[in-house]
Write a protein that holds these residues in place. Sequence first.
Motif, PDB file in Angstrom:
ATOM      1  N   GLN A 191      -8.387   4.307 -16.096  1.00 20.38           N
ATOM      2  CA  GLN A 191      -7.957   5.525 -15.416  1.00 20.38           C
ATOM      3  C   GLN A 191      -8.695   5.680 -14.084  1.00 20.38           C
ATOM      4  OE1 GLN A 191      -7.706   8.985 -17.903  1.00 20.38           O
ATOM      5  NE2 GLN A 191      -7.914  10.381 -16.180  1.00 20.38           N
ATOM      6  N   ILE A 192      -9.983   5.410 -14.082  1.00 20.83           N
ATOM      7  CA  ILE A 192     -10.759   5.486 -12.837  1.00 20.83           C
ATOM      8  C   ILE A 192     -10.213   4.497 -11.813  1.00 20.83           C
ATOM      9  CG2 ILE A 192     -13.026   4.961 -11.813  1.00 20.83           C
ATOM     10  CD1 ILE A 192     -14.251   6.098 -14.446  1.00 20.83           C
ATOM     11  N   LEU A 193      -9.944   3.270 -12.253  1.00 19.86           N
ATOM     12  CA  LEU A 193      -9.423   2.255 -11.332  1.00 19.86           C
ATOM     13  C   LEU A 193      -8.066   2.657 -10.760  1.00 19.86           C
ATOM     14  CD1 LEU A 193     -10.412  -1.041 -13.170  1.00 19.86           C
ATOM     15  CD2 LEU A 193     -11.447  -0.083 -11.099  1.00 19.86           C
ATOM     16  N   ALA A 194      -7.213   3.245 -11.589  1.00 16.05           N
ATOM     17  CA  ALA A 194      -5.892   3.675 -11.115  1.00 16.05           C
ATOM     18  C   ALA A 194      -6.027   4.757 -10.049  1.00 16.05           C
ATOM     19  CB  ALA A 194      -5.044   4.171 -12.289  1.00 16.05           C
ATOM     20  N   TRP A 195      -6.848   5.759 -10.309  1.00 17.24           N
ATOM     21  CA  TRP A 195      -7.029   6.831  -9.330  1.00 17.24           C
ATOM     22  C   TRP A 195      -7.686   6.321  -8.053  1.00 17.24           C
ATOM     23  CZ3 TRP A 195      -4.209  10.819  -9.294  1.00 17.24           C
ATOM     24  CH2 TRP A 195      -3.773  11.411 -10.474  1.00 17.24           C
ATOM     25  N   LEU A 206     -13.298   1.516   2.612  1.00 14.69           N
ATOM     26  CA  LEU A 206     -12.513   1.100   1.450  1.00 14.69           C
ATOM     27  C   LEU A 206     -13.410   0.460   0.389  1.00 14.69           C
ATOM     28  CD1 LEU A 206      -9.259  -0.239   3.133  1.00 14.69           C
ATOM     29  CD2 LEU A 206      -9.475   1.801   1.695  1.00 14.69           C
ATOM     30  N   LEU A 207     -14.355  -0.361   0.829  1.00 16.38           N
ATOM     31  CA  LEU A 207     -15.300  -0.954  -0.125  1.00 16.38           C
ATOM     32  C   LEU A 207     -16.099   0.119  -0.850  1.00 16.38           C
ATOM     33  CD1 LEU A 207     -16.746  -4.111   1.649  1.00 16.38           C
ATOM     34  CD2 LEU A 207     -15.577  -4.025  -0.565  1.00 16.38           C
ATOM     35  N   LEU A 208     -16.555   1.099  -0.103  1.00 15.24           N
ATOM     36  CA  LEU A 208     -17.299   2.195  -0.713  1.00 15.24           C
ATOM     37  C   LEU A 208     -16.414   2.951  -1.702  1.00 15.24           C
ATOM     38  CD1 LEU A 208     -20.000   3.610  -0.808  1.00 15.24           C
ATOM     39  CD2 LEU A 208     -19.297   4.995   1.133  1.00 15.24           C
ATOM     40  N   THR A 209     -15.140   3.073  -1.374  1.00 17.15           N
ATOM     41  CA  THR A 209     -14.208   3.771  -2.265  1.00 17.15           C
ATOM     42  C   THR A 209     -13.975   2.976  -3.547  1.00 17.15           C
ATOM     43  OG1 THR A 209     -13.178   4.823  -0.368  1.00 17.15           O
ATOM     44  CG2 THR A 209     -11.907   4.799  -2.411  1.00 17.15           C
ATOM     45  N   ILE A 210     -13.940   1.651  -3.436  1.00 19.47           N
ATOM     46  CA  ILE A 210     -13.795   0.825  -4.638  1.00 19.47           C
ATOM     47  C   ILE A 210     -14.957   1.097  -5.595  1.00 19.47           C
ATOM     48  CG2 ILE A 210     -13.881  -1.531  -5.549  1.00 19.47           C
ATOM     49  CD1 ILE A 210     -12.545  -2.429  -2.903  1.00 19.47           C
ATOM     50  N   PHE A 211     -16.150   1.142  -5.065  1.00 19.71           N
ATOM     51  CA  PHE A 211     -17.339   1.254  -5.903  1.00 19.71           C
ATOM     52  C   PHE A 211     -17.735   2.697  -6.204  1.00 19.71           C
ATOM     53  CE2 PHE A 211     -17.838  -2.968  -3.882  1.00 19.71           C
ATOM     54  CZ  PHE A 211     -17.713  -3.711  -5.041  1.00 19.71           C
ATOM     55  N   LEU A 212     -17.623   3.565  -5.225  1.00 17.36           N
ATOM     56  CA  LEU A 212     -18.039   4.962  -5.389  1.00 17.36           C
ATOM     57  C   LEU A 212     -17.081   5.877  -4.609  1.00 17.36           C
ATOM     58  CD1 LEU A 212     -21.888   4.491  -4.910  1.00 17.36           C
ATOM     59  CD2 LEU A 212     -20.731   5.032  -7.057  1.00 17.36           C
ATOM     60  N   ALA A 264       0.818  -1.218   0.000  1.00 12.90           N
ATOM     61  CA  ALA A 264       0.000   0.000   0.000  1.00 12.90           C
ATOM     62  C   ALA A 264       0.851   1.267   0.000  1.00 12.90           C
ATOM     63  CB  ALA A 264      -0.942   0.006   1.193  1.00 12.90           C
ATOM     64  N   ALA A 265       2.076   1.169   0.456  1.00  9.49           N
ATOM     65  CA  ALA A 265       2.960   2.340   0.471  1.00  9.49           C
ATOM     66  C   ALA A 265       3.573   2.622  -0.894  1.00  9.49           C
ATOM     67  CB  ALA A 265       4.060   2.139   1.512  1.00  9.49           C
ATOM     68  N   SER A 266       3.431   1.703  -1.826  1.00  9.92           N
ATOM     69  CA  SER A 266       4.074   1.858  -3.130  1.00  9.92           C
ATOM     70  C   SER A 266       3.123   2.424  -4.184  1.00  9.92           C
ATOM     71  CB  SER A 266       4.598   0.510  -3.619  1.00  9.92           C
ATOM     72  OG  SER A 266       5.112   0.642  -4.932  1.00  9.92           O
ATOM     73  N   PRO A 267       3.525   3.503  -4.847  1.00  8.49           N
ATOM     74  CA  PRO A 267       2.718   4.002  -5.957  1.00  8.49           C
ATOM     75  C   PRO A 267       2.856   3.114  -7.201  1.00  8.49           C
ATOM     76  CG  PRO A 267       4.693   5.320  -5.727  1.00  8.49           C
ATOM     77  CD  PRO A 267       4.683   4.352  -4.579  1.00  8.49           C
ATOM     78  N   LEU A 268       3.787   2.183  -7.175  1.00 10.04           N
ATOM     79  CA  LEU A 268       4.005   1.304  -8.327  1.00 10.04           C
ATOM     80  C   LEU A 268       2.860   0.313  -8.532  1.00 10.04           C
ATOM     81  CD1 LEU A 268       7.821   0.600  -7.955  1.00 10.04           C
ATOM     82  CD2 LEU A 268       6.668   2.299  -9.401  1.00 10.04           C
ATOM     83  N   THR A 269       1.968   0.208  -7.574  1.00  5.24           N
ATOM     84  CA  THR A 269       0.835  -0.708  -7.718  1.00  5.24           C
ATOM     85  C   THR A 269      -0.030  -0.353  -8.910  1.00  5.24           C
ATOM     86  OG1 THR A 269      -0.453   0.638  -6.195  1.00  5.24           O
ATOM     87  CG2 THR A 269       0.710  -1.268  -5.255  1.00  5.24           C
ATOM     88  N   VAL A 270      -0.006   0.901  -9.334  1.00  7.93           N
ATOM     89  CA  VAL A 270      -0.848   1.319 -10.452  1.00  7.93           C
ATOM     90  C   VAL A 270      -0.181   1.117 -11.813  1.00  7.93           C
ATOM     91  CG1 VAL A 270      -2.196   2.956  -9.088  1.00  7.93           C
ATOM     92  CG2 VAL A 270      -0.172   3.743 -10.326  1.00  7.93           C
ATOM     93  N   VAL A 271       1.091   0.734 -11.828  1.00  7.85           N
ATOM     94  CA  VAL A 271       1.790   0.571 -13.109  1.00  7.85           C
ATOM     95  C   VAL A 271       1.096  -0.434 -14.033  1.00  7.85           C
ATOM     96  CG1 VAL A 271       3.952  -0.184 -14.191  1.00  7.85           C
ATOM     97  CG2 VAL A 271       3.995   1.452 -12.294  1.00  7.85           C
ATOM     98  N   PRO A 272       0.697  -1.621 -13.561  1.00  9.08           N
ATOM     99  CA  PRO A 272       0.022  -2.549 -14.489  1.00  9.08           C
ATOM    100  C   PRO A 272      -1.263  -1.974 -15.093  1.00  9.08           C
ATOM    101  CG  PRO A 272       0.718  -3.707 -12.516  1.00  9.08           C
ATOM    102  CD  PRO A 272       0.940  -2.241 -12.258  1.00  9.08           C
ATOM    103  N   ILE A 273      -2.055  -1.278 -14.300  1.00  6.04           N
ATOM    104  CA  ILE A 273      -3.300  -0.719 -14.831  1.00  6.04           C
ATOM    105  C   ILE A 273      -3.012   0.443 -15.774  1.00  6.04           C
ATOM    106  CG2 ILE A 273      -3.812   0.855 -12.908  1.00  6.04           C
ATOM    107  CD1 ILE A 273      -6.440  -1.274 -14.611  1.00  6.04           C
ATOM    108  N   LEU A 274      -1.932   1.175 -15.529  1.00  3.82           N
ATOM    109  CA  LEU A 274      -1.566   2.257 -16.435  1.00  3.82           C
ATOM    110  C   LEU A 274      -1.030   1.727 -17.763  1.00  3.82           C
ATOM    111  CD1 LEU A 274      -0.010   4.866 -13.987  1.00  3.82           C
ATOM    112  CD2 LEU A 274      -2.310   4.826 -14.978  1.00  3.82           C
ATOM    113  N   ILE A 329      -6.146   6.516  -4.268  1.00  4.50           N
ATOM    114  CA  ILE A 329      -6.929   7.103  -3.175  1.00  4.50           C
ATOM    115  C   ILE A 329      -7.093   6.081  -2.048  1.00  4.50           C
ATOM    116  CG2 ILE A 329      -9.248   7.893  -2.504  1.00  4.50           C
ATOM    117  CD1 ILE A 329      -9.410   9.152  -5.352  1.00  4.50           C
ATOM    118  N   GLY A 330      -7.421   4.849  -2.408  1.00  5.42           N
ATOM    119  CA  GLY A 330      -7.595   3.799  -1.398  1.00  5.42           C
ATOM    120  C   GLY A 330      -6.314   3.525  -0.635  1.00  5.42           C
TER     121      GLY A 330
END
Length: 151
Positions: free
Chosen positions: A85-89, A115-121, A33-43, A93-94
Motif C-alpha cells: 500500500q505504501i509503495l502504491a501511494w 523523486l529519489l527522496l520520495t521513493i524512500f521517504l 507516468a500519466a497513467s494511474p494503471l501503473t499501480v494495478v500490479p502492486i494493488l 505521488i511520484g
Amino acid sequence: MTSSLFSLAFYLVAPVWLLMLFAPTWRITERVAASPLTVVPILILWAVLAVPVLPELWSAVSSPDLDTFRDLAALGNGAGAIWAQILAWDLLIGQWMYREARRLAVPPLLMSPLLLLTIFLSPLGLPLFLIVRAVRTTRKSTVRPSTVPLR
C-alpha cells in the motif's frame, strides 16, 4: 512465500520509478507516468497479501490504535500488505510530482533527487517538491508576456 511476495513488491513499481528518474524526457515516460494503471500490479499484490489477514487488517483500519497496527505488522502478510500500500501511494505521488515538474519545466537534475527522496521517504520528498512547485508557479505567473495593444 510471503517473503518472496514482499520482495516482489518493489520490483513491480521500480520500472516506473526508473523511467521517471533516468529517462524523464522520453515520450514513453510521459505516457507511463500519466497513467494511474501503473499501480494495478502492486494493488493486485496487495490483495494477495491482504486476503489472508483481512480480519486483522479490517480491525487495524476500522479502529486504529498502535497495538492493533503492531499486531498486523507482526504478521508476514500484514507487513507485506502495508508495504504494498505504501509503495502504491508513493508511486502515485511520484507520478504526480513528475507530471507537475514537466508542466512547470523543473529541470530533471533538480527533480531526480526529489523523486529519489520520495521513493524512500515521501513525507520529506513531497513537501520539498511542493516548495519547488510554489516557487516555479510564482515565477511563471510573474513573468507575463508583453502585450501589444489592439487597435
